[in-house]
Every structure is written in structure tokens, then in C-alpha cells.
Design a protein around this motif. Structure first.
Motif, mmCIF file in Angstrom:
data_model
loop_
_atom_site.group_PDB
_atom_site.id
_atom_site.type_symbol
_atom_site.label_atom_id
_atom_site.label_comp_id
_atom_site.label_asym_id
_atom_site.label_seq_id
_atom_site.Cartn_x
_atom_site.Cartn_y
_atom_site.Cartn_z
ATOM 1 N N THR A 237 -1.112 -4.821 5.151
ATOM 2 C CA THR A 237 -1.911 -4.261 6.250
ATOM 3 C C THR A 237 -3.273 -3.765 5.793
ATOM 4 O O THR A 237 -4.107 -3.404 6.620
ATOM 5 C CB THR A 237 -1.147 -3.107 6.919
ATOM 6 O OG1 THR A 237 -0.839 -2.113 5.932
ATOM 7 C CG2 THR A 237 0.151 -3.609 7.542
ATOM 8 N N SER A 238 -3.513 -3.724 4.502
ATOM 9 C CA SER A 238 -4.810 -3.291 3.988
ATOM 10 C C SER A 238 -5.650 -4.512 3.636
ATOM 11 O O SER A 238 -5.190 -5.657 3.717
ATOM 12 C CB SER A 238 -4.627 -2.404 2.753
ATOM 13 O OG SER A 238 -3.990 -3.138 1.716
ATOM 14 N N GLU A 239 -6.877 -4.278 3.228
ATOM 15 C CA GLU A 239 -7.729 -5.369 2.785
ATOM 16 C C GLU A 239 -7.163 -5.970 1.496
ATOM 17 O O GLU A 239 -6.673 -5.261 0.620
ATOM 18 C CB GLU A 239 -9.144 -4.855 2.535
ATOM 19 C CG GLU A 239 -10.133 -5.942 2.143
ATOM 20 C CD GLU A 239 -11.534 -5.406 1.961
ATOM 21 O OE1 GLU A 239 -12.398 -6.168 1.496
ATOM 22 O OE2 GLU A 239 -11.758 -4.200 2.272
ATOM 23 N N VAL A 240 -7.200 -7.299 1.400
ATOM 24 C CA VAL A 240 -6.660 -7.996 0.238
ATOM 25 C C VAL A 240 -7.792 -8.359 -0.716
ATOM 26 O O VAL A 240 -8.749 -9.038 -0.330
ATOM 27 C CB VAL A 240 -5.909 -9.273 0.667
ATOM 28 C CG1 VAL A 240 -5.407 -10.024 -0.556
ATOM 29 C CG2 VAL A 240 -4.755 -8.919 1.596
ATOM 30 N N ASP A 241 -7.670 -7.904 -1.961
ATOM 31 C CA ASP A 241 -8.656 -8.221 -2.991
ATOM 32 C C ASP A 241 -8.061 -9.302 -3.889
ATOM 33 O O ASP A 241 -7.312 -9.021 -4.819
ATOM 34 C CB ASP A 241 -9.003 -6.972 -3.794
ATOM 35 C CG ASP A 241 -10.097 -7.232 -4.836
ATOM 36 O OD1 ASP A 241 -10.629 -8.359 -4.858
ATOM 37 O OD2 ASP A 241 -10.410 -6.315 -5.611
ATOM 38 N N LYS A 251 -2.697 -1.773 -2.799
ATOM 39 C CA LYS A 251 -2.653 -2.305 -1.433
ATOM 40 C C LYS A 251 -1.708 -1.457 -0.584
ATOM 41 O O LYS A 251 -1.001 -0.571 -1.080
ATOM 42 C CB LYS A 251 -2.152 -3.744 -1.441
ATOM 43 C CG LYS A 251 -0.683 -3.870 -1.861
ATOM 44 C CD LYS A 251 -0.178 -5.268 -1.761
ATOM 45 C CE LYS A 251 1.275 -5.356 -2.207
ATOM 46 N NZ LYS A 251 1.549 -4.848 -3.532
#
Length: 384
Positions: A237-241, A251
């Protein structure tokens, strides 16, 4: 060096995710019919000579086929160290059971005919059956548990704490996945025996293989429905790096009903994977019933490939989700080795995988043909 700089970290991570899938499929297809043949040994072979025929159909190739398992384990260790560490910690007893069962196979092959005793040979036949059944079942059970999430946590220092038990792995959904694995490998083994044997052995293999193909279709479809309705998947659900360091705790991930179908909803073309599993099993059934030997074996291989692909594409980018702390779940983007390590391994793989494929193809070409009872007494032809 130019190529090293051209292949970005996220590209290498994706390539190695795909390569692990290729190695797993290679093991399931190549060594899968060995395991299936072992499970069929007590049923397709009624006399001692018939069982020797079955054993000699895989005797010259089973060791080479296990190379795919060794490659897969080595690749996981080198490319995804956290995955190796968590899985071998959590599934330690299961892994031990698999290795113990696999050890029975070479011992059974070598020792079975050392004594002219019916009881002695029956005992080793049972060992060969166990050597096929136990790995097939446990591999499927492991996949079922991975889909549900494995109860582990990571500390801030990335220390692993596994909170599950061995018997906790034997839950209903995982056992259903184990049933899929057993059925599809029996199907695959039956297709192999139809190709390599004749007479009563091939007839019985066709009959049991047809039953296994139907069971594969039913159990795989049931597993898909259960996964959609009763098993929570995982999503980030967070930004994927995708280029970030390998630290799963950077994450946010959650468990959510139906999440394992997110990739299918986003990319409908991926439905080709489960379709291949179903169609391949159906075609294998037809090939077995119609006595079309090569067609049946290739179809069962396609079915096995589709079933494994279905799991991989549904879970991407997850490798090992955590049911205890979804944030600690291991993914393609945060659980790999370094950029340089992945690149060096890729170069080595690009050299050796084609050699393995070429050598294996040559071996199967040389050993092409059926095994029959008349040839068993020739020590230069059949060793077991």
C-alpha cells in the motif's frame, strides 16, 4: 562494465525472479515425472519384472533431472538470501522430510536388486514410493502455506523470528495444494511411462494417469476458487522503490481478501497461466486415453508449467508474505542480493544453463526408446 551499468537493479531483480520461476518449472517438469513414476511403481507394476521396467525407465536420467533442484536451491541462496533464510528456518522439518525422502530414491535404486528376496524388494519398492510421494506432497503444502502467508517477523536489525509450528503447516488449504501437486506429478509420471514402456505397464499407467489428470483439473480449479473466496492475499500500500536497498521493513503491506487476483485484474493476459494449467491437464487426459505418447507428455508438461506460473504471477512481487507482520513480507524489490552479485550470477547462468540444456537434450536423444522385459537381462542396457 557497460552491460553492468545498462542492466538496472530493478531489471536484474525482475530477471532473477523470472529465472527462479524457470528453475522451479524445470525441476517440476524434468524431475516431476521421476517423482510421479515412483508414486506409480506399486500400482503400474504388478510383478518384479514390471517394476524393474518402471525403475529402468527413469534410472538413467533421474540424477541429471535433479540438477534443476540443486540449481534452484543455489539460486535462491545467492539471489534472495532473506528468502533462503526464512524459508529454511520456518520449513526446516519439512525440508528435512523432503531430503530424507529424496535420499531413499538412489538407495532404493541401488539396493533393490542386491538380494533375491521378495520381501526385500517390496520394502525398497515402498521406499521408492515414499521417495516420490513425500516430496510431491510437501512441495505442494509449502506453496499452500506461502499463499496464506508464513508467520515470521523481522526485527529492526532484520533478525528473523519464526512463530509457526510444523503441524501448523498441515492446514486444509495447504493440504489441498499438496493434493494438486501429487495429482499433477502422477499425471506427468503416467505420461512418461506411456512413452517409455509398453504392454500392461503402459496400460495401467494410462488408466491411473487419466484419473490423476481429472483430479488435477478438479483440485486446481477448487484451489483457485478457495484462493479467491477464503484466502487473504497481500498487497503493498506504500510507494514501491524498485531500486532501493534490500530492506523489507521500508514498505507498508496489508493482507486483503482477493489481493492475489490483483495482477490478473490489472493485466487480463495473465489469465493465460491458469488456463494453460487447465488446458494442459485436459490435453494430457486426452493424450493418455488416445495413446498419443509424445502429445500426452508435452501436454502434461504444459499443465505443470501453467499451474506453477499461476502461483508466480498472482503473487508478484511477493516472494514470501508474512502473516504475522505483512510489513516484513519479502518481495522482489527488497530481498535480493546486491546489484553486482545479481549481474555476475546472470553472466554465469547465461553460460551454464544452455550447456545443461544441450547436455540433457543429448542424453535423452541417446536414451530414446522403450524399456521392455526382454532387455532387462542385458547389464549393458539396464542397470537396475
Amino acid at each position: 562494465m557497460i552491460l553492468h551499468e545498462y542492466l538496472q537493479y530493478d531489471t536484474l531483480r525482475f530477471i532473477w525472479w523470472a529465472l527462479i520461476g524457470v528453475l522451479l518449472i524445470g525441476f517440476a517438469v524434468m524431475d516431476g515425472f521421476d517423482l510421479g513414476t515412483g508414486m506409480l511403481l506399486p500400482f503400474a507394476g504388478r510383478t518384479d519384472k514390471e517394476r524393474r521396467v518402471i525403475i529402468n525407465s527413469i534410472g538413467p536420467v533421474w540424477e541429471g533431472n535433479q540438477v534443476w533442484l540443486i540449481l534452484g536451491g543455489g539460486a535462491v541462496f545467492a539471489a534472495w538470501p532473506p528468502l533462503y533464510a526464512v524459508s529454511f528456518s520456518g520449513f526446516y522439518l519439512a525440508m528435512f522430510a523432503i531430503l530424507a525422502a529424496l535420499i531413499l530414491r538412489p538407495v532404493g535404486f541401488k539396493f533393490r536388486s542386491k538380494r533375491d528376496s521378495a520381501a526385500w524388494r517390496r520394502g525398497w519398492d515402498a521406499a521408492l514410493f515414499i521417495g516420490g510421494f513425500v516430496p510431491a506432497l510437501i512441495f505442494g503444502v509449502a506453496i499452500g502455506n506461502v499463499l496464506q502467508g508464513v508467520p515470521f517477523r523481522l526485527s529492526d536489525e532484520l533478525r528473523i523470528t519464526y512463530e509457526g509450528t510444523f503441524f501448523g503447516l498441515l492446514n486444509p488449504f495447504a493440504l489441498l495444494c499438496g493434493g494438486v501437486s501429487v495429482a499433477m506429478l502422477v499425471m506427468h509420471g503416467a505420461a512418461w511411462l506411456q512413452l517409455k514402456t509398453s504392454g500392461p505397464v503402459a496400460d495401467r499407467a494410462r488408466r491411473y494417469g487419466g484419473i490423476a489428470a481429472v483430479a488435477t483439473l478438479v483440485l486446481f480449479a477448487l484451489g483457485g476458487l478457495w484462493l479467491a473466496q477464503g484466502v487473504a492475499g497481500y498487497r503493498i500500500t506504500s510507494e514501491v522503490d524498485t531500486l532501493g536497498p534490500s530492506n523489507p521493513l521500508r514498505k507498508v503491506a496489508v493482507a486483503a481478501a482477493g489481493a492475489w487476483f490483483d495482477n490478473y485484474r490489472a493485466h487480463p493476459a495473465l489469465w493465460a497461466a491458469p488456463a494453460l494449467g487447465l488446458v494442459g491437464a485436459a490435453m494430457a487426459f486426452i493424450g493418455l486415453r488416445a495413446r498419443r505418447e509424445i502429445f500426452a507428455l508435452l501436454s502434461s508438461a504444459l499443465g505443470v508449467t501453467g499451474i506453477i506460473l499461476s502461483v508466480g504471477v498472482s503473487m508478484f512481487p511477493f516472494l514470501l508474505p508474512s502473516s504475522a507482520d505483512p510489513r516484513a513480507s519479502l518481495t522482489v524489490w527488497d530481498s535480493s542480493s546486491s546489484h553486482l552479485t545479481l549481474f555476475i550470477m546472470l553472466v554465469v547462468t547465461a553460460v551454464f544453463i544452455p550447456l545443461i540444456v544441450a547436455y540433457t537434450s543429448w542424453v535423452y536423444h541417446v536414451l530414446w526408446g522403450k524399456v521392455d522385459e526382454a532387455s532387462l537381462d542385458d547389464p549393458h542396457t539396464h542397470a537396475y
